[in-house]
Scaffold this motif. Sequence first.
Motif, PDB file in Angstrom:
ATOM      1  N   GLN A  16       0.830  -1.205   0.000  1.00 18.14           N
ATOM      2  CA  GLN A  16       0.000   0.000   0.000  1.00 18.14           C
ATOM      3  C   GLN A  16       0.864   1.254   0.000  1.00 18.14           C
ATOM      4  O   GLN A  16       0.580   2.212  -0.726  1.00 18.14           O
ATOM      5  CB  GLN A  16      -0.928   0.006   1.213  1.00 18.14           C
ATOM      6  N   ALA A  17       1.893   1.247   0.816  1.00 17.40           N
ATOM      7  CA  ALA A  17       2.764   2.422   0.898  1.00 17.40           C
ATOM      8  C   ALA A  17       3.452   2.687  -0.427  1.00 17.40           C
ATOM      9  O   ALA A  17       3.513   3.828  -0.896  1.00 17.40           O
ATOM     10  CB  ALA A  17       3.796   2.231   2.007  1.00 17.40           C
ATOM     11  N   GLY A  20       1.296   4.040  -3.315  1.00 16.08           N
ATOM     12  CA  GLY A  20       0.890   5.431  -3.186  1.00 16.08           C
ATOM     13  C   GLY A  20       2.006   6.446  -3.374  1.00 16.08           C
ATOM     14  O   GLY A  20       1.786   7.642  -3.177  1.00 16.08           O
ATOM     15  N   PRO A  22       3.878   9.082  -5.108  1.00 18.59           N
ATOM     16  CA  PRO A  22       3.646   9.876  -6.317  1.00 18.59           C
ATOM     17  C   PRO A  22       4.884   9.880  -7.212  1.00 18.59           C
ATOM     18  O   PRO A  22       6.001   9.617  -6.752  1.00 18.59           O
ATOM     19  CB  PRO A  22       3.344  11.277  -5.774  1.00 18.59           C
ATOM     20  N   TRP A 128       5.548   2.443   6.974  1.00 13.59           N
ATOM     21  CA  TRP A 128       5.268   3.697   7.683  1.00 13.59           C
ATOM     22  C   TRP A 128       6.206   4.798   7.199  1.00 13.59           C
ATOM     23  O   TRP A 128       5.768   5.914   6.904  1.00 13.59           O
ATOM     24  CB  TRP A 128       5.412   3.500   9.196  1.00 13.59           C
ATOM     25  N   ALA A 131       5.099   5.974   3.735  1.00  9.66           N
ATOM     26  CA  ALA A 131       3.814   6.677   3.752  1.00  9.66           C
ATOM     27  C   ALA A 131       3.949   8.079   4.330  1.00  9.66           C
ATOM     28  O   ALA A 131       3.469   9.054   3.730  1.00  9.66           O
ATOM     29  CB  ALA A 131       2.781   5.868   4.534  1.00  9.66           C
ATOM     30  N   THR A 134       5.747  10.583   2.135  1.00  5.70           N
ATOM     31  CA  THR A 134       4.992  11.052   0.968  1.00  5.70           C
ATOM     32  C   THR A 134       3.673  11.710   1.373  1.00  5.70           C
ATOM     33  O   THR A 134       2.802  11.938   0.536  1.00  5.70           O
ATOM     34  CB  THR A 134       4.736   9.887  -0.015  1.00  5.70           C
ATOM     35  N   GLY A 135       3.523  11.994   2.667  1.00  5.67           N
ATOM     36  CA  GLY A 135       2.381  12.757   3.153  1.00  5.67           C
ATOM     37  C   GLY A 135       1.066  12.011   3.169  1.00  5.67           C
ATOM     38  O   GLY A 135       0.004  12.620   3.067  1.00  5.67           O
ATOM     39  N   ARG A 136       1.131  10.686   3.327  1.00  2.98           N
ATOM     40  CA  ARG A 136      -0.088   9.887   3.323  1.00  2.98           C
ATOM     41  C   ARG A 136      -0.289   9.193   4.658  1.00  2.98           C
ATOM     42  O   ARG A 136       0.653   9.021   5.416  1.00  2.98           O
ATOM     43  CB  ARG A 136      -0.019   8.849   2.199  1.00  2.98           C
ATOM     44  N   PRO A 137      -1.507   8.748   4.945  1.00  5.81           N
ATOM     45  CA  PRO A 137      -1.754   8.019   6.188  1.00  5.81           C
ATOM     46  C   PRO A 137      -0.948   6.720   6.219  1.00  5.81           C
ATOM     47  O   PRO A 137      -0.716   6.083   5.191  1.00  5.81           O
ATOM     48  CB  PRO A 137      -3.257   7.728   6.149  1.00  5.81           C
ATOM     49  N   SER A 138      -0.560   6.340   7.391  1.00  4.98           N
ATOM     50  CA  SER A 138       0.241   5.131   7.557  1.00  4.98           C
ATOM     51  C   SER A 138      -0.588   3.874   7.367  1.00  4.98           C
ATOM     52  O   SER A 138      -1.676   3.759   7.921  1.00  4.98           O
ATOM     53  CB  SER A 138       0.857   5.112   8.959  1.00  4.98           C
ATOM     54  N   THR A 192       7.530  14.800  10.387  1.00 11.00           N
ATOM     55  CA  THR A 192       7.099  15.387   9.123  1.00 11.00           C
ATOM     56  C   THR A 192       8.339  15.926   8.412  1.00 11.00           C
ATOM     57  O   THR A 192       9.367  16.177   9.053  1.00 11.00           O
ATOM     58  CB  THR A 192       6.094  16.546   9.322  1.00 11.00           C
TER      59      THR A 192
END
Length: 193
Positions: A16-17, A20, A22, A128, A131, A134-138, A192
């Motif tokens: 999933q990570a 996603g 980009p 983690w 994710a 790249t600024g996405r939920p874990s 972050t």
Amino acid sequence: MTEWTILDQAHTALRQAVAGIPQDGWQLTTPCSEWTVTQVFQHAVGDQLGYASFLSDTPRPEEDPFAPSGTLSAPAGDLLDNALQAASSAWAAVDRDAQDVPVPVPPFNLPAPVGAGACALDAAVHAWDIAVATGRPSPLTADLARDLLPIAQQIVEGPRAYGYFAAALEPETGDDAVATLLRYLGRTPTWTR
């Protein structure tokens, strides 16, 4: 899928990570000291291949997981699929009751459930890393983190003395299961860019 549910869940998180990331996200910085998303990805792939090679006749990773180049030799999806399939296949052949399973982390032999958990821990934590970079939920869930914490507590302290793992961070009030695991592994859960 294997009989090792914890490994299947961690591999799903890593898939999933990576799915996603980009197009312009591969060179972003990550929670891993001075590594880009590409390098964390290479490290995660290399570690999965490392576990597979310790357990089977699978070749060792071509890329050094501890000094990743930052340049992919093939499409990311192909590299990931190959590594996760190799690790899953290797673990599928391991007896759950085996006590001396070879693994690429000190002490280099672990009981099967701990070894499979160590392989899962690696995949889940790097999921983690990718994710959040790249600024996405874990994709590292609270349930998976709860299952991985006792594994981490069994394997981290010895190797930590040799620099394999960062020093643990102090727990903070309000930490959930994911934050507790990440702090134990020396990562800041609120990291972050």
